[in-house]
Design an enzyme around this catalytic site. Sequence first.
Site, mmCIF file in Angstrom:
data_model
loop_
_atom_site.group_PDB
_atom_site.id
_atom_site.type_symbol
_atom_site.label_atom_id
_atom_site.label_comp_id
_atom_site.label_asym_id
_atom_site.label_seq_id
_atom_site.Cartn_x
_atom_site.Cartn_y
_atom_site.Cartn_z
ATOM 1 N N HIS A 118 42.880 123.493 -17.339
ATOM 2 C CA HIS A 118 43.954 124.462 -17.072
ATOM 3 C C HIS A 118 44.262 124.534 -15.582
ATOM 4 O O HIS A 118 45.439 124.483 -15.172
ATOM 5 C CB HIS A 118 43.529 125.838 -17.600
ATOM 6 N N GLU A 119 43.217 124.654 -14.767
ATOM 7 C CA GLU A 119 43.440 124.783 -13.322
ATOM 8 C C GLU A 119 43.959 123.483 -12.722
ATOM 9 O O GLU A 119 44.770 123.503 -11.793
ATOM 10 C CB GLU A 119 42.149 125.224 -12.628
ATOM 11 N N HIS A 146 47.645 123.208 -12.981
ATOM 12 C CA HIS A 146 48.417 123.984 -12.007
ATOM 13 C C HIS A 146 48.773 123.164 -10.765
ATOM 14 O O HIS A 146 49.670 123.561 -10.013
ATOM 15 C CB HIS A 146 47.641 125.228 -11.588
ATOM 16 N N GLU A 157 52.063 129.411 -15.953
ATOM 17 C CA GLU A 157 50.972 129.638 -16.892
ATOM 18 C C GLU A 157 51.248 129.076 -18.277
ATOM 19 O O GLU A 157 50.328 128.624 -18.968
ATOM 20 C CB GLU A 157 50.677 131.136 -16.985
#
Length: 788
Positions: free
Chosen positions: A481-482, A485, A504
């Site tokens: 997930h990170e 980003h 997000e």
Amino acid sequence: MDIRLDPSQDDLPLMANTSHMLVKHYILDLDVDFRSRVIEGNIVLFFGDGNRFKKQLSSTQETVQMESEEAYIFRTAEPCHVPEMDSSAFSPKVGHREPAACGKGDQDAFDNDGNHDNQEHDSEMSSSKYCCDTGNHGREDFLLVLDCCDLSVLRVEEVDVAAVAGLETFTQAPKLAAPPEKLRREIVRDLVALPASAWREQLDCYMRCSQAPGCGELLFDSDKWSLQIRKMEAPTAADFPHAIRIWYKTKPEGQSVAWTSDQNGRPCVYTMGSPINNRALFPCQEPPVAMSTWQATVRAAASFVVLMSGENSAKPTPLREGYMSWHYYVTMPMPASTFAIAVGCWTEMKPKTSSSDDLITEHTLPLPPSEADFRYDDTCSHMEYPCRFQSACAATQDIIPYRVFAPVCLEDACQEALLWQIPPCLSAAHSVLGTHPFSRLDILIVPANFPSLGMASPHIIFLSQSTLTDTSHLCGTRLCHEIAHSWFGLAIGARDWTEEWLSEGFATHLEDIFWAEAQQLPPHEALEQQELRACLRWHRLQDELRNSPEGMQVLRPNKEETGHVSASGASVVKHGLNPEKGFMQVHYLKGYFLLRFLARTLGEETYFSFLRKFVHLFHGQLILSQALQEERKAEDCSPSRLARQVSSEVAKWIRVNRRPRKRKRGKREAAFEKLSPDQIILLLEWLLEQKTLSPQTLQCLQQTYHLQEQDAEVRHRWCELVIKHKYKKAYDQVERFLLEDQAMGIYLYGELMVSEDARLQQLAHRCFELVREHMDKASAHVVTEMLF
């Protein structure tokens, strides 16, 4: 759009007047003092033309009209009191210094690898008294407005960049003919306009200019949210100094920084990524359109490691009396809100296995300068900077250089749960989206009071200790997930912060894709895993829609006015200060289901082909979702094979729960299937819907799945079951969760209080008293509302 900057309690004001002047580069020069819990020093800001008007205003009448608007906006500003500056106000070991200008013969600030050598320059800072501007100059002088909160501003001055020798090669300013004030402005204009190919020279010039002497104090006022600066007889933005230095100190209570202790009990500090972003760390321009680069020199005691958003893996330079200096820089323009820093007694964690060492050695070598500087022409639509998307070498680099830092007590946990997962997760992201936007990555395991499972900033990821469990699932998905980003949220940002789903939603959707690729799952297994996680998210979304204010569930709360700002460039972020917003997942989940719908409608191959083209077209830019559908109800998930398996197991548990307490002789216990962590979460979600579960059922449930040993997401649902059914034997596990998994335990306090059980309520109060001193303010506020 007529924005009145008198925000309601939960709206965040972005005050900077970016339409008139834009910060193009920051240089921070700071000392970290853990005894006083203060960061102090100075910041130099280099300005270019404003965002709204690319050319200078053609008439004074237009300027006066705009200044009168700003005088109205800031009519409530009160003069600030600035104390007399003296040597006792600064760190006794590493005092602040105002360096003298550097000459032509000074050593070049960068080594051959593109890393700053942390060279220090000696000089002295003059001491004197400074006061705020208390006169009414709203109609006479240009007012520069910066976003600022919880800072003690000591002094503001213009920087005499014309005193720096050796800039003639890079600037075209007519030095002989121009008046000094105009010359200084033109030098900065030429400096910020240097081509990307001269990035090293540009950073060196910025650094040398930042060390030039001051050439005149500037008047300033401040209020709760802003710092307002004037120069006498500078009626327009074009007349205002384009390089200014601000001397300031942070405050221990400032919301942008968290002073706490790590898991070893050693002091540390890190930026929070809080609703007010970095304005309590340094004066800045917060609106996302203010894209800038930065350099930062940070000094701390030699036992500390300084990590920061920077393209270089900084090496500390020893200073006198046991202090070290660290220097980082960034050449990709990004909003100031993306800047992150962490200072603590971190230890670099390295894999112990030889195979991992070989892998890291192969993939973490810096790009050769000759190849890293190679760029294709006319392929990027963003402002000019040294872009990795134009590097042939970067395009094939599937695993960028990375480092992992944590307190030494977490070394075994990092070995077991994290280190071995980084290469496959980075490689998976590259296989899906292509070139990594950033050249390197640091990963830091932050202290227990960190309020979420992770946070991504340029070149650095903060991970919660809650991800370091025996099972790799939670750590792997959060890491994916990170990493996502890097593309969505950093390389491509939202032009309006109310559209956080653009960051997000994409990261939530991509984490499943990256994770399946990192595991090298066959297509049918990857699909099953993704369908199961879709069911979990649908469950969470339904719960949030039932239990959160309707006004905070809209993806675009500003609707047709999304992206609009006032004439000065100021705006407000809807619900930006609402403490509950940081714990909501509606924007994650609605964005996820919208993108999932698009992927299923277009087909996976077409969708991801489009996504790679989208990234290539929009990287380095800010976007809006005006052309996309504003809101779409997420489709309910069709039961996948894995979800059907969970449903079958739930039925078994319901039958077990209905049996008499004493089992008949010869009656065999139900045989339960082995479930994955996501399946266990779904199982617990469905069991939470049961009105009653007996203590015997809960005990069997715990023993069957070893719930106390599962990852934090599983244990969170287990704690909910324990609280709902008042299962006393597991109260200690609830207490452990609240103390060790603060990133996820906030709403358990609410469950404890609504249970109306005195013992559970006492547990909530006891745990809160143990952690409240170190808990971040937003989390503490939410818990206080629940408990009192």
